[in-house]
Enzyme design. Structure first.
Site, PDB file in Angstrom:
ATOM      1  N   ASN A 107       0.809  -1.233   0.000  1.00 40.10           N
ATOM      2  CA  ASN A 107       0.000   0.000   0.000  1.00 40.10           C
ATOM      3  C   ASN A 107       0.836   1.274   0.000  1.00 40.10           C
ATOM      4  O   ASN A 107       0.453   2.271  -0.618  1.00 40.10           O
ATOM      5  CB  ASN A 107      -1.002  -0.019   1.163  1.00 40.10           C
ATOM      6  CG  ASN A 107      -0.342  -0.033   2.504  1.00 40.10           C
ATOM      7  OD1 ASN A 107       0.665  -0.705   2.711  1.00 40.10           O
ATOM      8  ND2 ASN A 107      -0.883   0.717   3.426  1.00 40.10           N
ATOM      9  N   GLU A 147       3.545  -5.526  12.305  1.00 35.47           N
ATOM     10  CA  GLU A 147       2.639  -4.379  12.119  1.00 35.47           C
ATOM     11  C   GLU A 147       1.530  -4.852  11.195  1.00 35.47           C
ATOM     12  O   GLU A 147       1.775  -5.115  10.013  1.00 35.47           O
ATOM     13  CB  GLU A 147       3.385  -3.196  11.483  1.00 35.47           C
ATOM     14  CG  GLU A 147       4.531  -2.633  12.318  1.00 35.47           C
ATOM     15  CD  GLU A 147       4.057  -1.918  13.566  1.00 35.47           C
ATOM     16  OE1 GLU A 147       2.848  -1.693  13.731  1.00 35.47           O
ATOM     17  OE2 GLU A 147       4.919  -1.595  14.406  1.00 35.47           O
ATOM     18  N   CYS A 169      -3.247   1.349   6.287  1.00 35.01           N
ATOM     19  CA  CYS A 169      -3.632   0.595   7.496  1.00 35.01           C
ATOM     20  C   CYS A 169      -4.290   1.509   8.520  1.00 35.01           C
ATOM     21  O   CYS A 169      -5.078   1.053   9.344  1.00 35.01           O
ATOM     22  CB  CYS A 169      -2.403  -0.074   8.094  1.00 35.01           C
ATOM     23  SG  CYS A 169      -1.080   1.092   8.419  1.00 35.01           S
ATOM     24  N   GLU A 178       7.306   0.268  16.573  1.00 32.74           N
ATOM     25  CA  GLU A 178       8.334   0.903  15.755  1.00 32.74           C
ATOM     26  C   GLU A 178       8.412   2.369  16.148  1.00 32.74           C
ATOM     27  O   GLU A 178       7.659   2.830  16.992  1.00 32.74           O
ATOM     28  CB  GLU A 178       7.974   0.791  14.268  1.00 32.74           C
ATOM     29  CG  GLU A 178       7.913  -0.638  13.778  1.00 32.74           C
ATOM     30  CD  GLU A 178       7.683  -0.730  12.273  1.00 32.74           C
ATOM     31  OE1 GLU A 178       6.708  -0.128  11.781  1.00 32.74           O
ATOM     32  OE2 GLU A 178       8.477  -1.399  11.602  1.00 32.74           O
TER      33      GLU A 178
HETATM   34  P1  NAD Z   1       0.187  -9.282   2.958  1.00 37.51           P
HETATM   35  O1  NAD Z   1       0.198  -9.773   4.352  1.00 37.51           O
HETATM   36  O2  NAD Z   1      -0.542 -10.055   1.944  1.00 37.51           O
HETATM   37  O3  NAD Z   1       1.687  -9.147   2.401  1.00 37.51           O
HETATM   38  C1  NAD Z   1       2.663  -8.380   3.040  1.00 37.51           C
HETATM   39  C2  NAD Z   1       4.032  -8.903   2.669  1.00 37.51           C
HETATM   40  O4  NAD Z   1       4.185 -10.205   3.220  1.00 37.51           O
HETATM   41  C3  NAD Z   1       4.265  -9.051   1.174  1.00 37.51           C
HETATM   42  O5  NAD Z   1       5.605  -8.714   0.879  1.00 37.51           O
HETATM   43  C4  NAD Z   1       4.026 -10.524   0.939  1.00 37.51           C
HETATM   44  O6  NAD Z   1       4.682 -11.037  -0.181  1.00 37.51           O
HETATM   45  C5  NAD Z   1       4.609 -11.109   2.211  1.00 37.51           C
HETATM   46  N1  NAD Z   1       4.127 -12.440   2.583  1.00 37.51           N
HETATM   47  C6  NAD Z   1       2.919 -12.994   2.326  1.00 37.51           C
HETATM   48  N2  NAD Z   1       2.869 -14.245   2.835  1.00 37.51           N
HETATM   49  C7  NAD Z   1       4.064 -14.476   3.441  1.00 37.51           C
HETATM   50  C8  NAD Z   1       4.626 -15.572   4.143  1.00 37.51           C
HETATM   51  N3  NAD Z   1       3.954 -16.693   4.349  1.00 37.51           N
HETATM   52  N4  NAD Z   1       5.878 -15.442   4.629  1.00 37.51           N
HETATM   53  C9  NAD Z   1       6.576 -14.312   4.461  1.00 37.51           C
HETATM   54  N5  NAD Z   1       6.105 -13.240   3.771  1.00 37.51           N
HETATM   55  C10 NAD Z   1       4.863 -13.320   3.279  1.00 37.51           C
HETATM   56  O7  NAD Z   1      -0.317  -7.784   3.058  1.00 37.51           O
HETATM   57  P2  NAD Z   1      -0.645  -6.801   1.859  1.00 37.51           P
HETATM   58  O8  NAD Z   1      -1.908  -7.263   1.219  1.00 37.51           O
HETATM   59  O9  NAD Z   1       0.570  -6.599   1.037  1.00 37.51           O
HETATM   60  O10 NAD Z   1      -0.896  -5.419   2.653  1.00 37.51           O
HETATM   61  C11 NAD Z   1      -2.104  -5.046   3.186  1.00 37.51           C
HETATM   62  C12 NAD Z   1      -2.163  -5.322   4.669  1.00 37.51           C
HETATM   63  O11 NAD Z   1      -1.080  -4.713   5.327  1.00 37.51           O
HETATM   64  C13 NAD Z   1      -3.406  -4.756   5.304  1.00 37.51           C
HETATM   65  O12 NAD Z   1      -3.937  -5.694   6.207  1.00 37.51           O
HETATM   66  C14 NAD Z   1      -2.889  -3.540   6.050  1.00 37.51           C
HETATM   67  O13 NAD Z   1      -3.676  -3.133   7.148  1.00 37.51           O
HETATM   68  C15 NAD Z   1      -1.551  -4.007   6.464  1.00 37.51           C
HETATM   69  N6  NAD Z   1      -0.671  -2.877   6.772  1.00 37.51           N
HETATM   70  C16 NAD Z   1      -0.333  -2.640   8.067  1.00 37.51           C
HETATM   71  C17 NAD Z   1       0.472  -1.539   8.384  1.00 37.51           C
HETATM   72  C18 NAD Z   1       0.867  -1.235   9.809  1.00 37.51           C
HETATM   73  O14 NAD Z   1       1.762  -0.428  10.007  1.00 37.51           O
HETATM   74  N7  NAD Z   1       0.261  -1.835  10.807  1.00 37.51           N
HETATM   75  C19 NAD Z   1       0.921  -0.701   7.360  1.00 37.51           C
HETATM   76  C20 NAD Z   1       0.544  -0.982   6.058  1.00 37.51           C
HETATM   77  C21 NAD Z   1      -0.245  -2.074   5.763  1.00 37.51           C
END
Ligand code: NAD
Length: 494
Positions: free
Chosen positions: A158, A256, A290, A469
């Site tokens: 995002n 996070e 997020c 963080e």
């Molecule tokens: P996602 O969990 O699908 O992917 C995030 C990252 O994790 C990607 O690089 C993905 O390739 C990797 N990943 C996926 N499965 C994995 C595994 N089994 N092992 C290791 N890595 C793996 O999330 P997304 O769809 O890219 O992002 C959206 C989500 O992120 C939303 O839920 C949003 O709320 C959250 N988010 C949280 C914050 C925060 O600071 N809390 C900030 C931004 C986004």
């Protein structure tokens, strides 16, 4: 920007851009057009091994380098980003679908700011010391910190470069070498960062970037025996998988995760500011932050007027080609994400929700006619326990819930599994403090939203995350402290 520079996304290992060992690639789709942008190296465990070997070779000299030297390299990387701000903003917009104006004013400047901030933090690190006086013993307890080791940094789609640098910068400042992985959905700016690192003379092996999917490229990072720490930002369900993979080897994890953040609007709020604040919180970055306020809790006495104004404001949004400077809302990040958000809207209707505006696919004229566009939706009439008001949608969907008093507002705000952020709109200082202290969230904004000072703690409670963080919390995650207890004689025996 020359599109050929983003048509082939490669790994960055030991200071060089390289394809996957098995030559496999994934396709990268431009969300605003639905067309192929090019290929992404599809990382596997063999590529991760190669990155870990490079990170391991570079580890000792990076860990032992003076903080000023690490700060110098991070500053140069920040400067490299600033020198190419326009190219990076265009690339981020093309890859993610976000308006180029957002990438130019938020994503890319913040990426440079992250590196600069931790360049400074590296120089200001200090260790604690305690003078201890026990009967018969004089002691100095000194907390000596060392870098935790090769660090895995995994980030979402995002805010691609913004969140990737937010993870790698403190790791590098703390003296760790890094194996990072951006999202396979938005890999382009991390690839460009690798190029910038080479151009600015970043020491080879210190920063390594593996491209590819979560299961194929992310899991091998999490499970690698030579990686003792994983800093992850992404979805809550992915966070649970990562936590379970990391637990057997007692890896340090920083998670996070997702949110379902409330915007609380009291009847004594500055009305115009609250409408604008709730609008921004709901729909910035297509609602794909997020921290977005997807649940808008409004006092019943002002709910009708507030809703009317919010709907008007939402209808004013310019939706279309993200590369146009006046676009306020671009496309969603992928066709699968668009379908997921649409399914949530169907569920909202089935549960009796009234969609007051938006929620329709948009087909802009010209090059973006096959893009993944959805008009921003405002819904009302749903119970606070409905799926729409409980589950993270992560798109341009805001749901209005009314409340009658402060206690009910807090109860609704806290009545979800998440606890990432909240914003509270009131002119009453006592209420602002009272309510903020009762909200279960890592961040509460009062009369503002998404204002950040990089020194402050950031993170989530409940299912929104584990750990914090920001400032020294970010640095400490990547360090192992050892207490050295030194006994000495206070009376001279000479
Ligand atoms: P996602 O969990 O699908 O992917 C995030 C990252 O994790 C990607 O690089 C993905 O390739 C990797 N990943 C996926 N499965 C994995 C595994 N089994 N092992 C290791 N890595 C793996 O999330 P997304 O769809 O890219 O992002 C959206 C989500 O992120 C939303 O839920 C949003 O709320 C959250 N988010 C949280 C914050 C925060 O600071 N809390 C900030 C931004 C986004």
């Amino acid at each position: 920007m020359d599109r050929s520079t983003i048509s082939e996304v490669l790994h960055y290992i030991d200071g060089e851009r390289v394809p996957s060992l098995d030559g496999e690639t994934l396709e990268n789709i431009e969300p605003a057009t639905g067309k192929s942008l090019g290929s992404i190296a599809a990382g596997k465990s063999s590529d991760v091994d190669r990155a870990v070997e490079a990170a391991s070779r570079a580890a000792q000299s990076w860990a032992e380098s003076p903080p000023e030297v690490r700060g110098y390299h991070l500053e140069k990387l920040a400067q490299g980003i600033e020198n190419r701000i326009e190219d990076l903003a265009m690339a981020e917009s093309i890859d993610n679908g976000k308006p180029v104006s957002v990438a130019r004013s938020l994503d890319i400047p913040r990426a440079a700011a992250n590196l600069r901030f931790f360049a400074g933090a590296a120089r200001y690190q200090h260790e604690d010391a305690f003078r201890t006086r026990l009967p018969g013993d004089q002691l100095w307890n000194v907390s000596v910190t060392r870098p935790i080791g090769i660090s895995g940094c995994i980030s979402p789609w995002n805010l691609p470069l913004y969140l990737f640098t937010w993870k790698i910068a403190p790791a590098l400042a703390a003296g760790c070498t890094v194996v990072g992985k951006p999202s396979e959905v938005t890999p382009v700016t991390a690839d460009l960062l690798g190029r910038i690192a080479s151009e600015t003379g970043f020491p080879p092996g210190v920063l390594n970037i593996i491209q590819g999917s979560g299961p194929d490229a992310g899991s091998p990072i999490v499970e690698h025996p030579q990686i003792p720490a994983i800093s992850f930002t992404g979805g809550t369900s992915t966070g649970a998988v990562i936590a379970s993979q990391a637990a057997p080897s007692f890896k340090k994890t920083l998670l996070e995760l997702g949110g379902k953040n409330p915007t609380l609007v009291f009847d004594d709020a500055n009305f115009d500011s609250a409408v604008e604040g709730a609008f921004r919180a709901a729909f910035s970055n297509q609602g794909q932050i997020c921290l977005c306020g997807s649940r808008i809790l409004v006092h019943s006495s002002i709910a009708d007027r507030f809703t009317e104004r919010l709907v008007e404001r939402t209808r004013e949004m310019t939706i279309g080609d993200p590369l146009e400077n006046n676009t306020m809302m671009g496309s969603l990040v992928s066709s699968s994400h668009l379908e997921k958000v649409e399914a949530c809207l169907v569920a909202a209707k089935n549960d009796g929700g009234e969609i007051l505006t938006g929620g329709k696919r948009i087909q802009p004229e010209g090059r973006c006619k096959d893009g993944f566009f959805l008009s921003p939706a405002v819904i009302r009439g749903l119970d606070s326990k409905s799926a729409t008001n409980q589950d993270e949608i992560f798109g341009p969907v805001a749901s209005i819930i009314t409340f009658d008093d402060e206690e009910e507002a807090i109860q609704i705000a806290n009545g979800v599994r998440y606890g990432l952020a909240a914003s509270v709109w009131t002119e009453n200082l006592d209420r602002a403090i009272r309510v903020s202290e009762k909200i279960e969230a890592g961040t509460v904004w009062v009369n503002c939203w998404m204002k950040r000072d990089l020194r402050t703690v950031f993170g989530g409670v409940k299912d929104s995350g584990l750990g914090r963080e920001g400032g020294t919390d970010s640095l400490r995650f990547f360090q192992e402290p050892t207490n050295v207890c030194i006994r000495f004689e206070s009376n001279s025996k000479e």
